[in-house]
Design a protein around this motif. Structure first.
Motif, PDB file in Angstrom:
ATOM      1  N   LEU A 223      -9.592  12.568   5.829  1.00 18.36           N
ATOM      2  CA  LEU A 223      -9.757  12.345   7.261  1.00 18.36           C
ATOM      3  C   LEU A 223      -9.433  13.637   8.007  1.00 18.36           C
ATOM      4  CD1 LEU A 223     -10.374  10.342   9.524  1.00 18.36           C
ATOM      5  CD2 LEU A 223      -7.989   9.626   9.489  1.00 18.36           C
ATOM      6  N   ILE A 297      -1.334  10.933   8.942  1.00 16.87           N
ATOM      7  CA  ILE A 297      -2.583  10.193   8.744  1.00 16.87           C
ATOM      8  C   ILE A 297      -3.776  11.119   8.504  1.00 16.87           C
ATOM      9  CG2 ILE A 297      -3.055   9.921  11.237  1.00 16.87           C
ATOM     10  CD1 ILE A 297      -3.995   6.997  10.361  1.00 16.87           C
TER      11      ILE A 297
ATOM     12  N   LEU B   4      -9.990   0.827  13.638  1.00 14.14           N
ATOM     13  CA  LEU B   4      -9.080   1.833  13.079  1.00 14.14           C
ATOM     14  C   LEU B   4      -8.495   2.672  14.214  1.00 14.14           C
ATOM     15  CD1 LEU B   4      -7.769   3.415  10.775  1.00 14.14           C
ATOM     16  CD2 LEU B   4      -9.829   4.797  10.613  1.00 14.14           C
ATOM     17  N   MET B   8      -4.458   3.020  16.026  1.00 14.53           N
ATOM     18  CA  MET B   8      -3.723   4.274  16.150  1.00 14.53           C
ATOM     19  C   MET B   8      -3.283   4.569  17.579  1.00 14.53           C
ATOM     20  SD  MET B   8      -6.245   6.523  13.703  1.00 14.53           S
ATOM     21  CE  MET B   8      -5.438   8.104  13.886  1.00 14.53           C
ATOM     22  N   PHE B  40     -11.064   5.828   0.689  1.00 11.07           N
ATOM     23  CA  PHE B  40     -10.664   6.024   2.080  1.00 11.07           C
ATOM     24  C   PHE B  40      -9.912   4.807   2.613  1.00 11.07           C
ATOM     25  CE2 PHE B  40     -11.639   5.863   6.691  1.00 11.07           C
ATOM     26  CZ  PHE B  40     -11.012   7.031   7.069  1.00 11.07           C
ATOM     27  N   ASN B  43      -6.438   4.667   1.296  1.00  9.25           N
ATOM     28  CA  ASN B  43      -5.670   5.697   1.981  1.00  9.25           C
ATOM     29  C   ASN B  43      -5.211   5.209   3.364  1.00  9.25           C
ATOM     30  OD1 ASN B  43      -4.600   8.180   2.407  1.00  9.25           O
ATOM     31  ND2 ASN B  43      -6.503   9.295   2.041  1.00  9.25           N
ATOM     32  N   MET B  44      -6.132   4.582   4.101  1.00 10.48           N
ATOM     33  CA  MET B  44      -5.832   4.140   5.459  1.00 10.48           C
ATOM     34  C   MET B  44      -4.921   2.908   5.465  1.00 10.48           C
ATOM     35  SD  MET B  44      -6.931   6.069   7.771  1.00 10.48           S
ATOM     36  CE  MET B  44      -6.911   7.585   6.827  1.00 10.48           C
ATOM     37  N   LYS B  47      -1.370   3.336   6.069  1.00 11.51           N
ATOM     38  CA  LYS B  47      -0.951   3.828   7.387  1.00 11.51           C
ATOM     39  C   LYS B  47      -1.117   2.771   8.484  1.00 11.51           C
ATOM     40  CE  LYS B  47      -0.787   7.696   5.185  1.00 11.51           C
ATOM     41  NZ  LYS B  47      -1.773   8.726   4.954  1.00 11.51           N
ATOM     42  N   LEU B  48      -1.789   1.656   8.138  1.00 14.18           N
ATOM     43  CA  LEU B  48      -2.145   0.660   9.160  1.00 14.18           C
ATOM     44  C   LEU B  48      -0.989  -0.215   9.591  1.00 14.18           C
ATOM     45  CD1 LEU B  48      -5.451  -0.986   7.927  1.00 14.18           C
ATOM     46  CD2 LEU B  48      -5.155   0.512   9.898  1.00 14.18           C
TER      47      LEU B  48
END
Lengths: 477, 122
Positions: A223, A297, B4, B8, B40, B43-44, B47-48
């Motif tokens: 990202l 992130i 997403l 954030m 991906f 990975n996300m 962090k969510l």
């Protein structure tokens, strides 16, 4: 193993860092993660600006990956021989071990020999002659000019750049080698700005955008964020290498409207069949709207901050408000939806401070921050103080000279330490200091006037400035 | 704006202590196909704020996400598809994000959230 690495003769400062970044990306330092540097050496009597270098890479596969992905590598070759004359070259090639040569000379394979030169032009007849002189190499395969299995290169240099009585950057040398990989420069005409639908005045040149993406070690699944996204020219390059992208800008017209439904940031991605950015938003880098607790992130932050020479930065808070002349303007309730908040100029120092703070918090460990930093060129002082941050290690500085007065340096920083409470608190205090002393910082960081103000003719003896121009400055190319 | 992004963002108005999560005011939702990228998504996921995502996707009219999720579920393709849909395929094209504390609306037009603060909010 040592390879011959030949560069395009441009953006000289950017060449080795690109190879080093890509070598790391393709796993060159897996064995020894502590020592992330490559061994380099120069051919005999060559200046560091020479396009010819030798580089030590762990495997042919890594060498191929690096060369194919790079923008500035003309080719990486397995060197079969080199010399100051054709006799020396022949001797070197003859003594190169057969077990390295014969597998590429078999009867069932196809090959091509290219004669290339640096600093001179070789006529077609001469090229043919040179190829025929190579008959001491036992080629058994068939020639195929279009798609050969093996590509061989005979490269020749004459003394080059020896004018003005300065030492040449290359001295006569002949190299013969087998090509391992080469940059795909076809990318550049495909992505060149003149065929891009939506452009702004400071859109990043395609070649530079790809170099920035390589410095940031962009790859699929990562990202990438650009806090000054503009028309998205940097993110386009990152998306080409497979990254997911996000961008923010303070100017809503650029990110939301563009020049119409088929001419905006989204259409720039659509034009090349690239995946759309994950998000574009309007936000102020001075007061980023990220939720508390959100951190680590982004895998890379790549940007060209507005440092006020071609385009100035803006941040929230009106000019008068920050001067303390008026109290904050209370927006009437019925006007709130469509209200356009006033903005104040954003000094370079504050902009860089905010960028480093954001990157320290939002990058993963090992993530990279790649951005341009402007430098006033002063012949006397050579050491420049680049921004520092406890979370970051500066791994590459690549200068691009833009005018007699100033240049920009592409800085590559790697996040090496976590973003701690103390660092966050120090950043908060600094943020307040910038608010209180807004005007002072604007004056200190006023690069535009330093770059464009008339030259003070009284302080210089007229002869001095001219003679300094004659110095060899390879970085001009 | 995809969820997403919503996950954030927060309201950063001066004095607001709790600007997350922003409430979604739906004007128009569009769906756009996104190829599944398990790497991906994994990975996300780490962090969510997953709970916020579940609520947000309900507001957007998608209720198929399980209430609870843990990393082991990322091995299931079914879950990955749902996560992909909620996180990346649903777009708030028109609407607003509302600050939970002050009720201030951050407009979303043409899919772009406008997070810039007014003079009296900085």
């Amino acid at each position: 193993m040592w390879y011959l690495c030949v560069f395009y003769h441009r953006l000289l400062d950017y060449r080795k860092p690109e190879v080093e970044s890509l070598a790391e990306l393709f796993g060159a330092f897996k064995e020894d993660p502590e020592n992330k540097s490559l061994e380099w050496r120069l051919p005999e009597n060559h200046h560091p600006d020479s396009p010819f270098h030798f580089v030590n890479l762990p495997s042919e596969e890594i060498a191929r990956n690096v060369a194919n992905r790079s923008i500035l590598v003309k080719g990486i070759y397995e060197l079969w021989g080199e010399g100051g004359s054709f006799e020396e070259l022949e001797e070197a090639i003859r003594s190169y071990p057969d077990e390295r040569k014969l597998p590429y000379l078999t009867p069932e394979s196809t090959f091509r020999i290219t004669v290339d030169s640096f600093g001179k032009v070789i006529s077609f007849e001469k090229q043919k002659e040179r190829i025929q002189q190579l008959s001491y190499i036992p080629f058994q395969g068939r020639v195929n000019l279009r798609e050969p299995d093996h590509k061989f290169w005979l490269m020749e240099t004459d003394n080059y750049e020896s004018n003005n009585g300065l030492p040449p950057i290359v001295q006569r040398r002949i190299f013969f080698g087998r090509e391992i990989g080469a940059a795909d420069r076809k990318l550049l005409p495909t992505y060149q700005l003149k065929s891009r639908t939506y452009l702004g005045p400071t859109a990043m040149d395609a070649e530079m955008a790809f170099l920035m993406a390589n410095q940031a070690q962009v790859k699929p699944g990562k990202l990438v964020y650009d806090p000054f996204v503009g028309t998205g020219s940097i993110l386009v390059a990152a998306a080409h290498f497979g990254a997911m992208t996000m961008g923010a800008d303070i100017d809503i017209r650029v990110v939301r409207d563009g020049r119409g439904p088929d001419c905006n940031v989204w259409s720039n991605f659509k034009q090349y069949g690239l995946p759309m950015p994950i998000s574009l938003l309007r936000a102020d880098n001075n007061l980023p709207p990220w939720r508390p607790g959100l951190k680590e992130i982004f895998d890379a932050i790549i940007c060209d901050p507005p440092y006020g020479v071609r385009a100035g930065g803006r941040k929230s808070g009106g000019r008068k408000l920050l001067k303390g002349v008026v109290g904050p303007y209370a927006v009437p309730d019925d006007k709130r939806t469509d209200h356009i908040p006033s903005t104040a100029p954003y000094s370079l120092v504050e902009c860089v401070h905010d960028l480093l703070d954001l990157a320290a918090k939002m990058l993963v460990t090992g993530g990279r921050l790649v951005y341009f930093y402007p430098v006033l060129r002063d012949e006397e002082s050579t050491d420049i103080n680049f921004p520092e941050h406890p979370c970051f290690k500066l791994v590459a500085t690549c200068e691009q000279i833009l005018s007699f007065r100033y240049s920009r340096v592409l800085l590559t920083m790697v996040k090496i330490a976590p973003y701690t409470e103390e660092i966050a608190e120090a950043a908060r205090i600094k943020h307040l200091e910038f608010r209180v002393n807004h005007l002072k910082w604007l004056e200190d960081g006023n690069l535009r006037s330093a770059v464009f103000s008339p030259i003070d003719t009284h302080s210089n003896d007229s002869g001095d400035t001219k003679s300094s121009k004659l110095k060899y400055r390879g970085k001009y190319v | 704006m995809r969820l997403l992004t919503h996950n954030m963002l927060a309201s950063n108005i001066k004095g607001v202590a709790n600007g997350f999560p922003l409430k979604i005011e739906v004007g128009q939702v569009v769906e756009k196909h996104v190829d599944l990228n398990p790497e991906f998504l994994k990975n996300m996921f780490a962090k969510l704020d997953y709970k916020v995502l579940v609520e947000a996707s309900k507001t957007m009219g998608y209720a198929d996400l399980p209430e609870q999720a843990e990393p082991s579920m990322l091995e299931s393709e079914d879950f990955l598809r749902k996560l992909n849909h909620a996180l990346l395929e649903l777009h708030l094209e028109e609407g607003a994000l509302v600050c939970p504390e002050t009720g201030r609306k951050f407009p979303v037009n043409k899919g772009i959230p406008n997070m810039l603060l007014h003079e009296d909010e900085v």
